[in-house]
Design an enzyme around this catalytic site. Structure first.
Site, mmCIF file in Angstrom:
data_model
loop_
_atom_site.group_PDB
_atom_site.id
_atom_site.type_symbol
_atom_site.label_atom_id
_atom_site.label_comp_id
_atom_site.label_asym_id
_atom_site.label_seq_id
_atom_site.Cartn_x
_atom_site.Cartn_y
_atom_site.Cartn_z
ATOM 1 C CB SER A 127 -0.920 0.029 1.230
ATOM 2 O OG SER A 127 -1.888 1.065 1.106
ATOM 3 C CB SER A 128 2.197 3.410 -1.847
ATOM 4 O OG SER A 128 1.516 3.430 -3.088
ATOM 5 C CB SER A 129 0.643 8.269 -0.093
ATOM 6 O OG SER A 129 0.099 9.494 -0.513
#
Length: 383
Positions: free
Chosen positions: A101-103
């Site tokens: 998961s990431s921004s």
């Protein structure tokens, strides 16, 4: 901290506009207004050390200054927030593994929204809430009531829910498998996927209005990627072309390759290569190879390409030959390299174009990627 962030938000909006990530208008206003620092959460991961380092080091909000945190937040950079299911705030030290998961860098986020031709009045289904920053941008322009976002990871979903609430947004958030969409809120005008897929789930097609748009990255186990914009038709199919650029996203977890142990390489039939194996390192070359061998993982690089078929155990390995060319050794029921050579040769005959020269047509029975025009050379996706 809010007042200190405002000029940084304005600067980010300027950078994205001047860099042609987005155009002036409502999305620029949203970027200048939404507090990305909230969506990075309590911590992020940063990859430090040597260029070939695979260690991810957590950077905790509480351990850095406000100035440093805001500086990180308003870079046009992707910040990883989870490694193999472990959130950055739960990591006591560096981790090795793969991001889950990431921004995503803000420029790509807003570019995706614009490329889906999203505008005021649209009802949008977002697949992959992630940190919630992209969801906040959608809410800013469309209104919370027009935004539905689905996140498969429970911890990431709860993290995003809290950040959105703190930013003043209450869209419809669903924790579950985004490949099923959100049928009870259908139909939607737009579907924007912040993950990649091996094929387009038919459930998505049934949830978008005729004439509506699906924007998603097609990917696979050979690391080929292509961003495609599809228009849904009256019959429940869709068609469209791949877009310029080099967009990639993490693959949807149900579409990722199955777990495997150590691969034992078996002896096979040896013959000369008809193509340079390093073509599979090219962005478009590996996309083409992936179309030809969709159930194969690519494990090698350069002269030494390795393909391992997940379904049958078939293998193909290339290496330089003594005469200055290359040879390939193939084992198993599928001749993986034969299929790759055939597809790459067709692509080369067309001038070795970028992925944007390809398109995708979906019917009730097939999903077919074609080169040049719908009646051109084509390959079926592994539906």
């Amino acid at each position: 901290m809010t007042s200190a962030a405002e000029p940084l938000r304005q600067r980010l909006a300027d950078v994205l506009t001047e860099g042609d990530w987005m155009h002036a208008g409502p999305w620029r206003t949203a970027v200048a207004a939404e507090p990305r620092e909230l969506f990075l959460g309590p911590a992020i991961f940063r990859q430090d050390g040597a260029p070939d380092s695979i260690a991810w080091t957590p950077v905790h909000r509480a351990r850095v200054s406000d100035e440093e945190w805001l500086s990180l937040a308003y870079e046009n950079t992707t910040w990883v927030t989870q490694i193999d299911g472990v959130l950055a705030e739960d990591a006591s030290g560096p981790l090795e593994g793969s991001p889950t998961s990431s921004s995503t860098l803000p420029g790509l986020v807003v570019q995706m929204i614009e490329r889906a031709e999203t505008g005021p009045g649209d009802r949008v289904l977002e697949i992959g809430t992630g940190t919630g920053y992209s969801t906040a941008l959608l809410c800013n322009v469309l209104g919370d009531h027009n935004v539905t976002s689905v996140e498969v990871d429970q911890a990431a979903a709860e993290r995003a829910r809290k950040a959105l609430a703190e930013a003043g947004h209450v869209p419809r958030l669903i924790t579950g498998d985004g490949l099923f969409g959100a049928p009870d809120g259908a139909p939607y005008d737009r579907l924007i996927a912040a993950c990649s897929v091996r094929y387009i789930p038919y459930t998505w097609l049934r949830q978008i209005k005729p004439g509506g748009t699906i924007l998603v990255t097609l990917a696979g186990w050979s690391f080929g990627h292509g961003l495609v914009r599809l228009t849904v038709d009256e019959e429940g199919g869709a068609s469209g072309r791949f877009l310029p650029g080099y967009t990639s996203f993490m693959i949807a977890r149900p579409h990722d390759h199955p777990p495997r142990g150590t691969i034992e390489f078996m002896p096979g039939e040896l013959r000369p290569c008809a193509i340079d194996p390093a073509l599979l390192d090219d962005w478009s070359g590996r996309f083409v190879a992936q179309l030809a061998a969709p159930s194969a993982e690519r494990l090698g690089l350069g002269d030494k390409q390795i393909l391992h078929d997940v379904a049958t155990g078939s293998q193909a390995r290339t290496r330089p030959s003594e005469d200055g060319g290359w040879v390939v050794e193939q084992h198993g029921p599928l001749r993986l390299w034969d299929a790759v050579e055939d597809a790459v040769t067709v692509w080369q005959a067309a001038g070795s174009p970028h992925v944007s020269e390809f398109g995708l047509t979906i019917t009730a029975h097939t999903q077919r990627v074609w080169l040049g025009a719908p009646d051109g050379p084509s390959w079926n996706l592994p539906v």
